[in-house]
Design a protein around this motif. Structure first.
Motif, PDB file in Angstrom:
ATOM      1  N   ARG A 152       1.064  -1.060  -0.573  1.00 55.87           N
ATOM      2  CA  ARG A 152      -0.100  -0.283  -0.329  1.00 55.87           C
ATOM      3  C   ARG A 152       0.766   0.891   0.045  1.00 55.87           C
ATOM      4  O   ARG A 152       1.870   1.260   0.251  1.00 55.87           O
ATOM      5  CB  ARG A 152      -1.020   0.279   0.970  1.00 55.87           C
ATOM      6  CG  ARG A 152      -2.347  -0.690   1.494  1.00 55.87           C
ATOM      7  CD  ARG A 152      -3.277  -0.598   2.343  1.00 55.87           C
ATOM      8  NE  ARG A 152      -2.218  -0.647   3.094  1.00 55.87           N
ATOM      9  CZ  ARG A 152      -2.330  -2.046   4.141  1.00 55.87           C
ATOM     10  NH1 ARG A 152      -2.694  -2.969   3.664  1.00 55.87           N
ATOM     11  NH2 ARG A 152      -1.604  -1.962   5.377  1.00 55.87           N
ATOM     12  N   GLU A 153       0.243   2.432  -0.284  1.00 56.45           N
ATOM     13  CA  GLU A 153       0.886   3.842  -0.323  1.00 56.45           C
ATOM     14  C   GLU A 153      -0.170   4.722  -0.101  1.00 56.45           C
ATOM     15  O   GLU A 153      -1.133   4.442  -0.857  1.00 56.45           O
ATOM     16  CB  GLU A 153       1.723   3.801  -1.671  1.00 56.45           C
ATOM     17  CG  GLU A 153       1.326   3.692  -2.990  1.00 56.45           C
ATOM     18  CD  GLU A 153       2.354   2.795  -3.762  1.00 56.45           C
ATOM     19  OE1 GLU A 153       1.940   3.450  -5.256  1.00 56.45           O
ATOM     20  OE2 GLU A 153       3.429   2.488  -4.155  1.00 56.45           O
ATOM     21  N   THR A 154       0.445   5.451   0.556  1.00 58.61           N
ATOM     22  CA  THR A 154      -0.445   6.963   0.738  1.00 58.61           C
ATOM     23  C   THR A 154       0.163   8.480   0.776  1.00 58.61           C
ATOM     24  O   THR A 154       1.748   8.581   0.535  1.00 58.61           O
ATOM     25  CB  THR A 154      -1.518   7.051   1.949  1.00 58.61           C
ATOM     26  OG1 THR A 154      -2.280   7.743   1.443  1.00 58.61           O
ATOM     27  CG2 THR A 154      -0.636   6.829   2.336  1.00 58.61           C
ATOM     28  N   ARG A 155      -0.514   9.411  -0.370  1.00 57.13           N
ATOM     29  CA  ARG A 155       0.484  10.444  -0.041  1.00 57.13           C
ATOM     30  C   ARG A 155      -0.192  11.361   1.543  1.00 57.13           C
ATOM     31  O   ARG A 155      -1.296  11.456   1.368  1.00 57.13           O
ATOM     32  CB  ARG A 155       0.008  11.243  -0.957  1.00 57.13           C
ATOM     33  CG  ARG A 155       0.719  12.874  -1.254  1.00 57.13           C
ATOM     34  CD  ARG A 155       0.462  13.365  -2.314  1.00 57.13           C
ATOM     35  NE  ARG A 155       0.957  15.345  -2.241  1.00 57.13           N
ATOM     36  CZ  ARG A 155       0.086  15.673  -1.467  1.00 57.13           C
ATOM     37  NH1 ARG A 155      -1.246  15.726  -1.415  1.00 57.13           N
ATOM     38  NH2 ARG A 155       0.475  17.152  -1.915  1.00 57.13           N
ATOM     39  N   LEU A 156       0.852  11.361   2.046  1.00 58.98           N
ATOM     40  CA  LEU A 156      -0.516  12.881   3.294  1.00 58.98           C
ATOM     41  C   LEU A 156       0.113  14.537   3.374  1.00 58.98           C
ATOM     42  O   LEU A 156       0.864  14.732   2.516  1.00 58.98           O
ATOM     43  CB  LEU A 156       0.919  12.101   4.773  1.00 58.98           C
ATOM     44  CG  LEU A 156       1.064  11.192   5.674  1.00 58.98           C
ATOM     45  CD1 LEU A 156       1.838  10.872   6.829  1.00 58.98           C
ATOM     46  CD2 LEU A 156      -0.534  10.260   5.587  1.00 58.98           C
ATOM     47  N   ALA A 157      -1.339  14.976   3.318  1.00 57.55           N
ATOM     48  CA  ALA A 157      -1.329  16.430   3.247  1.00 57.55           C
ATOM     49  C   ALA A 157      -0.960  16.436   4.483  1.00 57.55           C
ATOM     50  O   ALA A 157      -1.441  16.492   5.197  1.00 57.55           O
ATOM     51  CB  ALA A 157      -2.141  16.579   2.101  1.00 57.55           C
ATOM     52  N   PRO A 158      -0.928  17.853   4.485  1.00 56.54           N
ATOM     53  CA  PRO A 158      -1.468  18.591   5.849  1.00 56.54           C
ATOM     54  C   PRO A 158      -2.540  18.190   6.500  1.00 56.54           C
ATOM     55  O   PRO A 158      -3.143  18.716   6.409  1.00 56.54           O
ATOM     56  CB  PRO A 158      -1.167  20.484   5.614  1.00 56.54           C
ATOM     57  CG  PRO A 158      -0.192  20.070   4.647  1.00 56.54           C
ATOM     58  CD  PRO A 158      -0.580  19.465   3.632  1.00 56.54           C
ATOM     59  N   GLY A 159      -1.958  17.759   7.909  1.00 51.97           N
ATOM     60  CA  GLY A 159      -3.329  17.463   8.435  1.00 51.97           C
ATOM     61  C   GLY A 159      -3.468  16.019   8.607  1.00 51.97           C
ATOM     62  O   GLY A 159      -4.912  15.579   9.714  1.00 51.97           O
ATOM     63  N   GLN A 160      -3.118  15.212   7.849  1.00 46.25           N
ATOM     64  CA  GLN A 160      -3.289  13.895   7.748  1.00 46.25           C
ATOM     65  C   GLN A 160      -2.178  12.839   8.816  1.00 46.25           C
ATOM     66  O   GLN A 160      -1.316  13.657   8.831  1.00 46.25           O
ATOM     67  CB  GLN A 160      -3.208  13.574   6.311  1.00 46.25           C
ATOM     68  CG  GLN A 160      -4.532  14.352   5.389  1.00 46.25           C
ATOM     69  CD  GLN A 160      -4.478  13.790   3.633  1.00 46.25           C
ATOM     70  OE1 GLN A 160      -3.709  13.281   3.919  1.00 46.25           O
ATOM     71  NE2 GLN A 160      -5.573  13.660   3.733  1.00 46.25           N
ATOM     72  N   PHE A 161      -2.605  11.544   8.811  1.00 42.28           N
ATOM     73  CA  PHE A 161      -1.353  10.672   9.543  1.00 42.28           C
ATOM     74  C   PHE A 161      -1.490   9.473   8.823  1.00 42.28           C
ATOM     75  O   PHE A 161      -3.037   9.074   8.395  1.00 42.28           O
ATOM     76  CB  PHE A 161      -1.497  10.714  10.977  1.00 42.28           C
ATOM     77  CG  PHE A 161      -2.947  10.646  12.103  1.00 42.28           C
ATOM     78  CD1 PHE A 161      -3.130   9.009  12.383  1.00 42.28           C
ATOM     79  CD2 PHE A 161      -4.292  11.367  11.745  1.00 42.28           C
ATOM     80  CE1 PHE A 161      -3.262   8.722  13.238  1.00 42.28           C
ATOM     81  CE2 PHE A 161      -4.756  10.738  12.425  1.00 42.28           C
ATOM     82  CZ  PHE A 161      -4.280   9.494  13.139  1.00 42.28           C
ATOM     83  N   ALA A 162      -0.609   8.858   9.094  1.00 38.74           N
ATOM     84  CA  ALA A 162      -0.655   7.248   8.641  1.00 38.74           C
ATOM     85  C   ALA A 162       0.344   6.684   9.625  1.00 38.74           C
ATOM     86  O   ALA A 162       0.779   7.351  10.513  1.00 38.74           O
ATOM     87  CB  ALA A 162      -0.046   7.632   7.479  1.00 38.74           C
ATOM     88  N   ILE A 163       0.019   5.086  10.111  1.00 39.04           N
ATOM     89  CA  ILE A 163       1.025   4.902  10.606  1.00 39.04           C
ATOM     90  C   ILE A 163       1.882   3.795  10.531  1.00 39.04           C
ATOM     91  O   ILE A 163       1.439   3.508   8.553  1.00 39.04           O
ATOM     92  CB  ILE A 163       0.712   3.778  11.721  1.00 39.04           C
ATOM     93  CG1 ILE A 163      -0.976   2.925  10.704  1.00 39.04           C
ATOM     94  CG2 ILE A 163      -0.700   4.390  12.424  1.00 39.04           C
ATOM     95  CD1 ILE A 163      -0.738   1.556  11.677  1.00 39.04           C
ATOM     96  N   TYR A 164       2.931   3.360  10.525  1.00 35.57           N
ATOM     97  CA  TYR A 164       3.743   2.848   9.146  1.00 35.57           C
ATOM     98  C   TYR A 164       4.329   1.665  10.885  1.00 35.57           C
ATOM     99  O   TYR A 164       4.652   1.843  11.744  1.00 35.57           O
ATOM    100  CB  TYR A 164       4.640   2.847   8.755  1.00 35.57           C
ATOM    101  CG  TYR A 164       5.646   4.270   8.842  1.00 35.57           C
ATOM    102  CD1 TYR A 164       6.996   4.141   8.660  1.00 35.57           C
ATOM    103  CD2 TYR A 164       5.017   5.229   8.965  1.00 35.57           C
ATOM    104  CE1 TYR A 164       7.499   5.208   9.641  1.00 35.57           C
ATOM    105  CE2 TYR A 164       5.573   6.672   9.233  1.00 35.57           C
ATOM    106  CZ  TYR A 164       6.648   6.469   9.218  1.00 35.57           C
ATOM    107  OH  TYR A 164       7.661   7.906   9.803  1.00 35.57           O
TER     108      TYR A 164
END
Length: 325
Positions: free
Chosen positions: A101-113
């Motif tokens: 999976r891949e995602t792009r974080l923009a300001p205000g977003q978050f993700a875990i790895y």
């Protein structure tokens, strides 16, 4: 209550910045590999606090061009840490890839790895980010299926993301909240986002943008190779040459022209760099992938309106800029 530790590359010799940053980041998080497009211009800082079971680190980075961070299977195998990292994007953007999976974080977003598995981060611009390091067991207690939610952006408009941004900024400002209470607030926001319903999930960007970013990072990392070709890039990235050409048509250019422009830009930077003053024009051209000095000179004049020799001479007559406030 301020930060416990701070680190910056600003006052380090340019040639040491990436190596020292790699050491500091590996110490704060986990062992990983950093590759930076313009290492001598790379300026980054981190402010770190330990909060009960977790830690929070604010990272600011400028001047790097592409910044590529990878954690390999070999690094995972020799590690003893079991952590999730949570990237909270404050400024700029960040690509995260893990587990297909891949995602792009923009300001205000978050993700875990998950540090127990390989991952990849790509940052194409100046950015500011907060990174939480949370023991796997601690996060799994809040969100039992978090293992399956890596590299998925939580939407900035979701309640959990807004809460997390607020708590991160509180941590960065040195809130008076006791550390256990602040850690609980951060964990609650992350867990809430991972347990949330479908509207907390940010739309996954089209993979074309991710692939373009990876292709560009690969090219920048191999500019000095005169054998850098479209078929070679396709083989290195597991793509077809026709698909590479298709991707770059959407950019209004061709991959060959983009490589040419990047090589010329790298040569232009070298021509005005005092540290490269002893290098001949031919050495500069060859070190950035050109194999014919005359062709380099013609191409440079076409793009910059002056021959490489004239350009270097003109730059040498311009007074150096003083320190910025």
């Amino acid at each position: 209550m301020g930060f416990d530790r701070a680190f910056s590359t600003l006052h380090l010799p340019p040639g040491q910045r990436v190596a020292r940053w790699t050491e500091a980041a590996s110490d704060r998080f986990v062992e990983s590999r950093f590759k930076v497009q313009d290492p001598d211009r790379f300026v980054a800082s981190m402010l770190h606090r330990d909060l009960a079971e977790l830690s929070v680190t604010r990272i600011t980075s400028v001047g790097h061009g592409f910044k590529h961070i990878t954690r390999s299977q070999r690094q995972v195998a020799r590690a003893h840490e079991d952590f999730f990292l949570v990237s909270v994007q404050l400024e700029g953007s960040c690509w995260i890839a893990q587990g297909g999976r891949e995602t792009r974080l923009a300001p205000g977003q978050f993700a875990i790895y998950d540090t127990r598995r390989p991952y990849e981060l790509l940052l194409e611009e100046d950015y500011q980010q907060a990174v939480l390091r949370i023991p796997c067991a601690t996060l799994q207690a809040r969100a039992p299926d978090c293992d399956a939610q890596t590299a998925q952006a939580i939407a900035a408009a979701s309640n959990s993301a807004r809460r997390l941004i607020h708590q991160v900024r509180e941590a960065c400002r040195g809130t008076r909240l006791p550390r256990p209470a602040l850690a609980e607030a951060l964990l609650g926001a992350v867990g809430g986002g991972l347990r949330g319903d479908a509207d907390s999930r940010a739309a996954t960007p089209h993979s074309r943008r991710t692939l373009l970013a990876r292709i560009k990072a690969h090219v920048v990392g191999h500019l000095g190779d005169p054998q850098l070709t479209v078929p070679g890039i396709a083989a290195a990235l597991g793509l077809s040459t026709s698909y590479l050409h298709q991707l770059f048509r959407s950019e209004g250019s061709t991959l060959e022209r983009w490589i040419w422009a990047q090589r010329l830009a790298a040569c232009e930077r070298a021509l005005i760099d005092p540290r490269a003053a002893r290098h001949t024009l031919t050495q500069i051209a060859y070190s950035h992938g050109f194999s014919d000095a005359a062709h380099f000179s013609r191409s440079f004049q076409q793009r910059y309106g002056a021959s490489p020799r004239e350009y270097r001479k003109s730059a040498a007559t311009v007074p150096a800029a003083g320190p910025r406030d």
